[in-house]
Design a protein around this motif. Structure first.
Motif, PDB file in Angstrom:
ATOM      1  N   ARG A  22      48.468  25.451  29.272  1.00 48.09           N
ATOM      2  CA  ARG A  22      49.480  24.895  30.168  1.00 48.09           C
ATOM      3  C   ARG A  22      48.858  24.280  31.422  1.00 48.09           C
ATOM      4  O   ARG A  22      49.295  23.224  31.883  1.00 48.09           O
ATOM      5  CB  ARG A  22      50.491  25.976  30.549  1.00 48.09           C
ATOM      6  N   MET A  23      47.850  24.918  31.970  1.00 47.79           N
ATOM      7  CA  MET A  23      47.225  24.405  33.200  1.00 47.79           C
ATOM      8  C   MET A  23      46.443  23.121  32.940  1.00 47.79           C
ATOM      9  O   MET A  23      46.406  22.221  33.782  1.00 47.79           O
ATOM     10  CB  MET A  23      46.325  25.470  33.830  1.00 47.79           C
ATOM     11  N   ARG A  24      45.821  23.003  31.776  1.00 43.63           N
ATOM     12  CA  ARG A  24      45.110  21.764  31.439  1.00 43.63           C
ATOM     13  C   ARG A  24      46.101  20.594  31.339  1.00 43.63           C
ATOM     14  O   ARG A  24      45.831  19.499  31.822  1.00 43.63           O
ATOM     15  CB  ARG A  24      44.328  21.899  30.126  1.00 43.63           C
TER      16      ARG A  24
ATOM     17  N   PHE B  37      55.197  28.462  38.548  1.00 48.81           N
ATOM     18  CA  PHE B  37      54.218  27.455  38.128  1.00 48.81           C
ATOM     19  C   PHE B  37      53.205  27.193  39.243  1.00 48.81           C
ATOM     20  O   PHE B  37      51.991  27.180  39.001  1.00 48.81           O
ATOM     21  CB  PHE B  37      54.935  26.156  37.742  1.00 48.81           C
ATOM     22  N   ILE B  38      53.696  27.003  40.465  1.00 55.09           N
ATOM     23  CA  ILE B  38      52.801  26.729  41.597  1.00 55.09           C
ATOM     24  C   ILE B  38      51.861  27.903  41.832  1.00 55.09           C
ATOM     25  O   ILE B  38      50.657  27.728  42.047  1.00 55.09           O
ATOM     26  CB  ILE B  38      53.627  26.405  42.864  1.00 55.09           C
ATOM     27  N   ARG B  39      52.392  29.116  41.744  1.00 55.35           N
ATOM     28  CA  ARG B  39      51.579  30.322  41.930  1.00 55.35           C
ATOM     29  C   ARG B  39      50.480  30.418  40.866  1.00 55.35           C
ATOM     30  O   ARG B  39      49.312  30.662  41.163  1.00 55.35           O
ATOM     31  CB  ARG B  39      52.486  31.555  41.894  1.00 55.35           C
ATOM     32  N   VAL B  40      50.847  30.188  39.599  1.00 55.26           N
ATOM     33  CA  VAL B  40      49.871  30.245  38.501  1.00 55.26           C
ATOM     34  C   VAL B  40      48.845  29.125  38.651  1.00 55.26           C
ATOM     35  O   VAL B  40      47.644  29.352  38.466  1.00 55.26           O
ATOM     36  CB  VAL B  40      50.581  30.173  37.131  1.00 55.26           C
TER      37      VAL B  40
ATOM     38  N   ARG C 191      46.382  30.006  41.350  1.00 57.02           N
ATOM     39  CA  ARG C 191      45.469  31.054  40.888  1.00 57.02           C
ATOM     40  C   ARG C 191      44.438  30.470  39.926  1.00 57.02           C
ATOM     41  O   ARG C 191      43.260  30.833  39.969  1.00 57.02           O
ATOM     42  CB  ARG C 191      46.254  32.173  40.198  1.00 57.02           C
ATOM     43  N   PHE C 192      44.844  29.543  39.076  1.00 54.57           N
ATOM     44  CA  PHE C 192      43.957  28.964  38.069  1.00 54.57           C
ATOM     45  C   PHE C 192      42.949  27.991  38.674  1.00 54.57           C
ATOM     46  O   PHE C 192      41.764  28.043  38.369  1.00 54.57           O
ATOM     47  CB  PHE C 192      44.792  28.257  36.990  1.00 54.57           C
ATOM     48  N   TYR C 193      43.423  27.084  39.539  1.00 57.12           N
ATOM     49  CA  TYR C 193      42.566  26.038  40.099  1.00 57.12           C
ATOM     50  C   TYR C 193      42.084  26.305  41.517  1.00 57.12           C
ATOM     51  O   TYR C 193      41.204  25.597  42.009  1.00 57.12           O
ATOM     52  CB  TYR C 193      43.281  24.678  40.057  1.00 57.12           C
TER      53      TYR C 193
END
Length: 132
Positions: free
Chosen positions: A79-81, A109-112, A115-117
């Motif tokens: 999902r993040m990609r 979504f913004i939180r994830v 955290r991811f990027y």
């Protein structure tokens, strides 16, 4: 007696190979399903388990053992990609991108994403826009 033991040993070896093949095919079936459905906000470990007629615990274990990462990390990365690709387009609204990536809640979504990027979607977009 020795022939009987040898026959049992061969039968067990065949069964082990068959079980290993089944586990791998379940893992691949799960991966293919997730790869096709990852943009759906209804996708979950439970829905995938129902799809392949196994328990969530079994799917989680097989996914980790066969694919080397846990289910939620794999789903988040997919999902993040996609989110990063969509954010490269300057006219895309964050709430629409969140929905396109399978998130019903934009703040989640913004939180994830952060955290991811390590940056918010807006910061990511600003950096990507400045790099072009």
């Amino acid at each position: 007696m020795l022939a009987c033991l040898f026959g049992c040993q061969q039968a067990l070896a065949v069964r082990r190979r068959s079980h290993s093949h089944t586990v791998k095919s379940v893992a691949m079936k799960v991966r293919e399903y997730v790869d096709a459905e990852y943009c759906s906000n209804a996708l979950s470990l439970e829905s995938v388990a129902a799809y392949v007629h196994k328990t969530p615990a079994y799917i989680s274990r097989v996914f980790k053992n066969e694919l080397g990462c846990n289910f939620s990390d794999y789903l988040t990365e997919k999902r993040m990609r996609l989110a990063a690709q969509l954010l490269a387009q300057p006219d895309g609204k964050v709430y629409r991108i969140a929905a396109q990536c399978g998130y019903a809640d934009t703040s989640n979504f913004i939180r994830v994403f952060k955290r991811f990027y390590g940056v918010s979607p807006a910061e990511y977009r600003a950096v990507q826009g400045g790099a072009e």
